[in-house]
Design an enzyme around this catalytic site. Structure first.
Site, mmCIF file in Angstrom:
data_model
loop_
_atom_site.group_PDB
_atom_site.id
_atom_site.type_symbol
_atom_site.label_atom_id
_atom_site.label_comp_id
_atom_site.label_asym_id
_atom_site.label_seq_id
_atom_site.Cartn_x
_atom_site.Cartn_y
_atom_site.Cartn_z
ATOM 1 N N GLU A 115 -6.233 -0.700 -6.234
ATOM 2 C CA GLU A 115 -7.223 0.177 -5.613
ATOM 3 C C GLU A 115 -6.842 1.629 -5.879
ATOM 4 O O GLU A 115 -5.664 1.992 -5.837
ATOM 5 C CB GLU A 115 -7.286 -0.043 -4.091
ATOM 6 C CG GLU A 115 -7.661 -1.439 -3.674
ATOM 7 C CD GLU A 115 -6.445 -2.261 -3.283
ATOM 8 O OE1 GLU A 115 -5.327 -1.684 -3.181
ATOM 9 O OE2 GLU A 115 -6.596 -3.473 -3.110
ATOM 10 N N HIS A 151 0.819 -1.216 0.000
ATOM 11 C CA HIS A 151 0.000 0.000 0.000
ATOM 12 C C HIS A 151 0.848 1.259 0.000
ATOM 13 O O HIS A 151 1.944 1.293 0.562
ATOM 14 C CB HIS A 151 -0.912 0.026 1.233
ATOM 15 C CG HIS A 151 -2.228 -0.634 1.018
ATOM 16 N ND1 HIS A 151 -3.424 0.020 1.211
ATOM 17 C CD2 HIS A 151 -2.550 -1.884 0.613
ATOM 18 C CE1 HIS A 151 -4.428 -0.801 0.942
ATOM 19 N NE2 HIS A 151 -3.917 -1.963 0.587
#
Length: 321
Positions: free
Chosen positions: A107, A38
């Site tokens: 994402e 991330h």
């Protein structure tokens, strides 16, 4: 026997602690490990987002047995597929054959930072498939040239290739991603215990290949404390993939989950120290056909108590699945 894994969740723990926790997880007997990748945490309360690939390199040197895997890396916007191929090859060498490359379509939370926009879902899957083709071409050795609407590759070559190439996994959430995984991946990745995902994967060529699931859990001797922590740091999980892939930052997840209650979270995430409740949460994955299940302990500072409890109580119970 279903294998039980440990998750290095980069959104909730700093880089040095992630490596130390994995060393403890290896010592405790977890069968494998996975690592999130991330640029941002889901919620500000999680508070971390170190560079996963640096963490993986350190983890490869700090451990000796436990397999490593990205869960998952998006090889399309924030990272170019040529760079992902280089990183994966290097990790396989550093870990002496313990690395698997888990890939997904990404994402918005992480990919928007490069300012390239956020494509529609069908475009993201097209990009993922093309990225896998480029990565596999580089894994074969020699110079690679490629030009398309999505990617350009000019005379690229991997100068350090492992003797055994890292297997490639693809994350799935629906029919089209299952079809891609079935024809292009060595294993399938999912975060929901849905048998239909694995059935679709098999129909498209995945029969006999490993299937890796993931389940959030929140251990604490006091169940109310565990529920409160799970709600504080993991209520984003209630949104499901269609929502989670689209929101651009922690503030969006704060707003989207403002009406998610502690009871909502406790219904979907096992909380406390009841071994049977944790086993019951894992069981649907095993019954659906997953061969490996990675647990995510919620809360960075609570990793070592969880690992100690898992070694003594949870892992022996899960071995019976």
């Amino acid at each position: 026997m279903v294998q039980i894994g440990y998750t290095m969740m980069t959104e909730q723990t700093g880089p040095r602690e992630l490596v130390a926790d994995l060393v403890a997880a290896e010592r405790a007997g977890f069968d494998f490990s996975v690592t999130s990748d991330h640029y941002s945490p889901w919620l500000e309360s999680q508070g971390h987002a170190p560079f996963a690939w640096s963490v993986l390199g350190a983890a490869a040197q700090a451990t000796t047995r436990i397999p490593l895997m990205t869960y998952v890396t998006c090889p399309t916007l924030r990272y170019h597929p040529t760079v992902v191929a280089q990183k994966a090859a290097t990790m396989q060498i550093l870990s002496e054959g313990r690395f698997r490359l888990g890939l997904g379509s990404g994402e918005n939370l992480n990919e928007h930072v490069v300012g390239a926009g956020w494509p529609a879902p069908e475009v993201r899957l097209d990009m993922l498939e093309e990225a896998i083709d480029i990565i596999r071409a580089l894994f074969e050795g020699g110079n690679v040239n490629h030009q398309s609407a999505h990617f350009g590759v000019a005379n690229a070559r991997l100068w350090d290739l492992p003797d055994e190439l890292p297997p490639i996994g693809v994350a799935v959430s629906g029919e089209r991603s299952c079809a891609l995984a079935g024809r292009a991946a060595d294993l399938v990745i999912a975060t929901e215990a849905k048998p239909e995902l694995l059935d679709s994967f098999d129909r498209h060529g995945g029969t006999g290949k490993p299937r890796v699931g993931q389940l959030p859990v929140c251990y604490d001797p006091d169940r109310d404390t565990a529920v409160a922590r799970a709600h504080d740091q993991f209520r984003w999980f209630a949104g499901g993939w269609p929502v989670n892939s689209e929101l651009p930052g922690p503030s969006g997840f704060e707003a989207a989950t403002q009406f998610v209650t502690r009871e909502d979270v406790a219904r979907s995430i096992p909380c406390g120290d009841d071994v049977d409740a944790f086993v019951d949460a894992v069981r649907p994955y095993a019954e659906a056909g997953f061969t490996e299940i990675a647990l995510v302990q919620i809360g960075g500072p609570q990793q070592l108590p969880f690992i100690d409890w898992a070694e003594k109580k949870l892992l022996p119970a899960l071995r019976e699945l």
